[in-house]
Write an enzyme that holds these catalytic residues in place. Structure first.
Site, PDB file in Angstrom:
ATOM      1  N   LYS A 195       0.877  -1.157   0.059  1.00  0.00           N
ATOM      2  CA  LYS A 195       0.003   0.018  -0.079  1.00  0.00           C
ATOM      3  C   LYS A 195       0.734   1.168  -0.280  1.00  0.00           C
ATOM      4  O   LYS A 195       1.744   1.617   0.990  1.00  0.00           O
ATOM      5  CB  LYS A 195      -0.949   0.132   1.325  1.00  0.00           C
ATOM      6  CG  LYS A 195      -1.983   1.065   0.910  1.00  0.00           C
ATOM      7  CD  LYS A 195      -2.528   1.786   2.273  1.00  0.00           C
ATOM      8  CE  LYS A 195      -1.931   2.790   2.798  1.00  0.00           C
ATOM      9  NZ  LYS A 195      -1.690   4.161   1.933  1.00  0.00           N
ATOM     10  N   CYS A 304      13.340  10.584   7.709  1.00  0.00           N
ATOM     11  CA  CYS A 304      13.430  10.013   9.137  1.00  0.00           C
ATOM     12  C   CYS A 304      14.759  10.357   9.739  1.00  0.00           C
ATOM     13  O   CYS A 304      14.962  10.528  11.100  1.00  0.00           O
ATOM     14  CB  CYS A 304      12.834   8.640   9.227  1.00  0.00           C
ATOM     15  SG  CYS A 304      13.802   7.732   8.137  1.00  0.00           S
ATOM     16  N   GLU A 401       9.031  15.091  16.131  1.00  0.00           N
ATOM     17  CA  GLU A 401       9.657  15.244  14.755  1.00  0.00           C
ATOM     18  C   GLU A 401       8.974  16.054  13.928  1.00  0.00           C
ATOM     19  O   GLU A 401       7.939  16.260  13.756  1.00  0.00           O
ATOM     20  CB  GLU A 401       9.531  13.762  14.161  1.00  0.00           C
ATOM     21  CG  GLU A 401      10.096  13.346  12.769  1.00  0.00           C
ATOM     22  CD  GLU A 401       9.808  12.255  12.109  1.00  0.00           C
ATOM     23  OE1 GLU A 401       8.854  11.767  12.368  1.00  0.00           O
ATOM     24  OE2 GLU A 401      10.911  11.577  11.971  1.00  0.00           O
TER      25      GLU A 401
END
Ligand code: NDP
Length: 500
Positions: A195, A304, A401
């Site tokens: 996905k 990230c 983050e």
């Protein structure tokens, strides 16, 4: 920094035709609409305009994809000899390379990243990842053991594929993330339900065409486009998926881990980060400035591993800050498709609002903006490259983050490595870190004290297909890339024989 301009004039007509064409999902070798008939719109983040639509797959579509993936797993795919699997994976890598002129621009159009980074960075890395794992398909050996028990025995292990794997990927490196997951799964003999993110599904569907052209048996790779809450959640809880591999937010990672308990499917998670960029007093200032800027601004900070907390020795702090600010101010913002753009938009309005909210929260709690500080222009989702100083450890800009072109800078006076490591480790994340120094001893000592899955020395965001990547703490479970990724997709069977 110049004002963003409309990127559609850089659009190749072939790319435009593909993106705006009628899209379907790849399930069992068929191109299908969603069972519900629903679609989801895909936007150009540099303009906010709709550029295409893909099926909005849901639980029924996931069910069908799992059925065909199971059939392929117990059928032609598992009976294919590894050398044949390797050839198919290698062929797919060749096709990715040959179709770079389509994949690169489609990728930049959907996610907004500069075309050079797509065409000359992400696309070749994607092809290389498939080639690397094509090589592993023929090297998945078990071991034989010398048995302690009395008598005559022969015991050995087999490395068997986990089975049907669900792979849920994000939008920041749509092709690379796909390759990091699909390539080792294919090499080990698993079948896949993939996905892609709702923002970047079209490149994944183009990849599906290459899977078909390479000649993979039906049902080995299935691509279900759709929303995370529907298609993604259906995959995480599906009783006939044996493993989920996920890259994305820590919050969704936890939801997936909880949903996976139903059939105790295996889970690997590559989640958020808040990487420190640590510049020691003896560092090469020019190199550190270039490195810290790239750590914070590469891919508009949507990585990230992005270096978002600078710890810089006070002796060189002003110089480093001035250098990074100068670079930030010179960066040319623009649509990914414009070859002159150095910094694209962030992927969505939601991400832009989240980033600008965090910057505002920093300001209102007393932080200072060194450069940047908010949205750029009023078209598309551009954020000015931003450096923040005068922060404290409890501020949301330090703890959360941000996932945008934003870094916080903090000077330090004492090169006490334990204290430095304590500050660098003062986060719930543990994905990556970089250290800038010419002192080999300090570099290695500090690297050992940092609690993160990767430590870069005099470089940042350096990923190689051979190097395992993943997180300590809440940055995830498991390692992708390198030989370790094969462990995510195989399980060990022990066979013990009493010799007659
Ligand atoms: P998400 O974690 O929501 O998205 C990542 C993937 O998970 C997408 O494919 C998404 O689908 C899917 N997903 C969402 N909800 C579920 C669910 N309930 N069950 C299963 N799958 C789901 O990240 P966002 O895109 O919302 O970004 C939010 C933040 O996450 C960023 O600001 C950043 O901090 C972090 N992030 C980290 C990444 C990394 O590389 N580690 C990558 C991307 C984001 P859909 O596309 O429909 O949302």
């Amino acid at each position: 920094m110049t004002a963003p301009i409309d990127g559609s004039k850089f659009l190749d007509p072939r790319v435009a035709a593909f993106v705006s064409g009628r899209h379907a999902m790849l399930i069992g070798g068929q191109w299908l609409p969603a069972a519900s008939g629903r679609t989801l719109d895909v936007l150009d983040p540099s303009s906010g305009k709709v550029i295409g639509a893909v099926p909005a797959g849901e639980a029924a579509d996931v069910d069908l994809a799992v059925k065909v993936a199971r059939k392929a797993f117990s059928g032609p795919w598992s009976s294919m000899v590894p050398a044949e699997r390797a050839k198919l994976i290698w062929r797919l890598a060749d096709l990715i390379e040959q179709h770079g002129d389509m994949l690169g621009p489609v990728n930049s159009y959907e996610c907004g990243k500069p075309i050079g980074d797509s065409r000359n960075g992400e696309v070749p890395f994607t092809a290389e990842t498939f080639r690397y794992y094509a090589g592993w398909a023929t090297k998945l050996n078990g071991e034989s053991m010398t048995i302690n028990a009395p008598g005559d025995w022969h015991a050995y292990t087999r490395r068997e594929p986990v089975g049907v794997v669900g792979q849920i990927i994000p939008w920041n490196f749509p092709l690379a993330m796909l390759a990091w997951k699909v390539a080792p799964a294919l090499a080990t003999g698993c079948t896949i339900v993939l996905k892609p993110a709702e923002q970047t599904p079209i490149g994944a569907l183009y990849f599906g065409k290459l899977v078909e052209e390479a000649g993979f048996p039906e049902g080995v790779v299935n691509i279900v486009t759709g929303f995370g809450e529907a298609a993604g959640a259906a995959m995480s809880g599906h009783p006939d998926i044996d493993k989920i591999a996920f890259t994305g937010s820590t919050e969704v990672g936890k939801m997936i881990a909880r949903a996976a308990t139903g059939n105790l499917k295996k889970v690997s998670l590559e989640l958020g980060g808040k990487a420190p960029t640590i510049v020691l007093a003896d560092a090469d200032v020019e190199m550190a400035v270039a490195g810290a800027s790239s750590a914070a601004f590469f891919n508009a900070g949507q990585s990230c591993g992005a270096g978002t907390r600078f710890f810089v020795h006070r002796k060189i702090y002003d110089k480093v800050m001035a250098g990074v600010a100068e670079r930030a101010e010179k960066l040319r913002l623009g649509p990914g498709l414009d070859p002159a753009s150095e910094l694209g938009p962030v992927v969505s309005q939601q991400q832009m609002e989240r980033i600008t909210r965090l910057i505002c929260e920093g300001k209102s709690s007393g932080a200072e903006i060194v450069t940047g500080g908010g949205r750029a222009g009023d078209t598309g989702y551009f954020v000015k490259p931003t450096i923040i100083s005068n922060t404290t450890r409890d501020m949301s800009v330090i703890r959360e983050e941000i996932f945008g072109p934003v870094a916080c800078a903090m000077p330090f006076d004492d090169e006490d490595l334990d204290a430095l490591a304590r500050d660098a480790n003062d986060t719930e994340y543990g994905l990556a870190a970089s250290i800038w120094t010419n002192n080999l001893g300090a570099a290695h000592r500090l690297a050992a004290k940092i609690k993160s899955g990767t430590v870069w020395i005099n470089c940042h965001n350096f990923n190689d297909v051979t190097m395992p990547f993943g997180g300590f703490k809440q940055s995830g479970w498991g390692r992708e890339l390198g030989a370790q990724a094969l462990d995510l997709y195989t399980q060990t069977k022990t066979v013990a024989i009493r010799l007659p």
